[in-house]
Design a protein around this motif. Sequence first.
Motif, PDB file in Angstrom:
ATOM      1  N   MET A  94      -6.328   3.903   0.940  1.00  0.00           N
ATOM      2  CA  MET A  94      -7.130   3.793   1.976  1.00  0.00           C
ATOM      3  C   MET A  94      -8.547   3.663   1.599  1.00  0.00           C
ATOM      4  N   THR A  95      -8.725   4.521   0.416  1.00  0.00           N
ATOM      5  CA  THR A  95     -10.000   4.770  -0.221  1.00  0.00           C
ATOM      6  C   THR A  95     -10.419   3.624  -1.187  1.00  0.00           C
ATOM      7  N   LYS A  96      -9.311   2.814  -1.630  1.00  0.00           N
ATOM      8  CA  LYS A  96      -9.568   1.822  -2.690  1.00  0.00           C
ATOM      9  C   LYS A  96      -9.663   0.502  -2.034  1.00  0.00           C
ATOM     10  N   ASN A  97      -9.716   0.261  -0.961  1.00  0.00           N
ATOM     11  CA  ASN A  97      -9.726  -0.974  -0.310  1.00  0.00           C
ATOM     12  C   ASN A  97     -10.649  -0.996   0.872  1.00  0.00           C
ATOM     13  N   ASP A  99     -11.170  -2.959   4.763  1.00  0.00           N
ATOM     14  CA  ASP A  99     -10.618  -3.520   5.792  1.00  0.00           C
ATOM     15  C   ASP A  99     -10.404  -5.102   5.346  1.00  0.00           C
ATOM     16  N   GLY A 100     -11.475  -5.784   4.975  1.00  0.00           N
ATOM     17  CA  GLY A 100     -11.489  -7.063   4.469  1.00  0.00           C
ATOM     18  C   GLY A 100     -10.428  -7.312   3.371  1.00  0.00           C
ATOM     19  N   ASP A 101     -10.281  -6.224   2.464  1.00  0.00           N
ATOM     20  CA  ASP A 101      -9.361  -6.519   1.376  1.00  0.00           C
ATOM     21  C   ASP A 101      -7.930  -6.492   1.894  1.00  0.00           C
ATOM     22  N   VAL A 102      -7.589  -5.363   2.841  1.00  0.00           N
ATOM     23  CA  VAL A 102      -6.342  -5.314   3.540  1.00  0.00           C
ATOM     24  C   VAL A 102      -6.078  -6.651   4.146  1.00  0.00           C
ATOM     25  N   HIS A 103      -7.153  -7.236   4.841  1.00  0.00           N
ATOM     26  CA  HIS A 103      -6.695  -8.296   5.802  1.00  0.00           C
ATOM     27  C   HIS A 103      -6.224  -9.633   4.656  1.00  0.00           C
ATOM     28  N   ALA A 104      -7.209  -9.657   3.558  1.00  0.00           N
ATOM     29  CA  ALA A 104      -6.814 -10.660   2.647  1.00  0.00           C
ATOM     30  C   ALA A 104      -5.177 -10.618   2.085  1.00  0.00           C
ATOM     31  N   LYS A 105      -5.064  -9.289   1.834  1.00  0.00           N
ATOM     32  CA  LYS A 105      -3.789  -8.892   1.041  1.00  0.00           C
ATOM     33  C   LYS A 105      -2.453  -9.400   2.177  1.00  0.00           C
ATOM     34  N   VAL A 106      -2.755  -9.073   3.415  1.00  0.00           N
ATOM     35  CA  VAL A 106      -1.646  -9.397   4.543  1.00  0.00           C
ATOM     36  C   VAL A 106      -1.719 -10.964   4.536  1.00  0.00           C
TER      37      VAL A 106
END
Length: 175
Positions: A94-97, A99-106
């Motif tokens: 959670m410190t390496k991403n 929210d935008g990164d997570v949304h893009a990966k999903v």
Amino acid sequence: MDPFADVLTANAEYARTFVDDGRPGVAGVGLAVITCMDSRISPLDMLGLVKGDAKILRNAGARVTDDTLRTLVLAHYLLGVDRVLLLAHTDCGMTKNTDGDVHAKVLAQGVDSRSIDFRTIADQRATLVTDVQRIRSWPFLPPAMPVAGGIYDVRSGAIEMVVPADAAAEAPSRD
């Protein structure tokens, strides 16, 4: 093939020798631990606790969410919790991403998750301070309840306390 066959087989073996020790559902040492869902973390072991000692709340990043606060109210008033330890950890995803990164990966996997706030962490120490304060200021919990925050090192096993318990909030005696 049953995708849960391995864990159900293991459970059958566990149940075969299981003995109910009669422990009640309260926190035996009055502790609630909020930590991350990271599978490298074994909360009872790292704190020298045993089954029944503490209420363990886990989520991505060890964040203090509305559901965490709801659960702490229940834990305090119904289950014997009188102190809270919030434990983040090193090498947390959670410190390496963002929210935008997570949304893009999903989204790359075909799901639009933009309606979800993943509560990623830009500054772990500042987030820990903020989340401890969120518990301390929650109006449904006693203002003098001890709340502290630390970071567990997944490589050494050590905990560095970042936010000590408030001096005004001393843990009740367990004599």
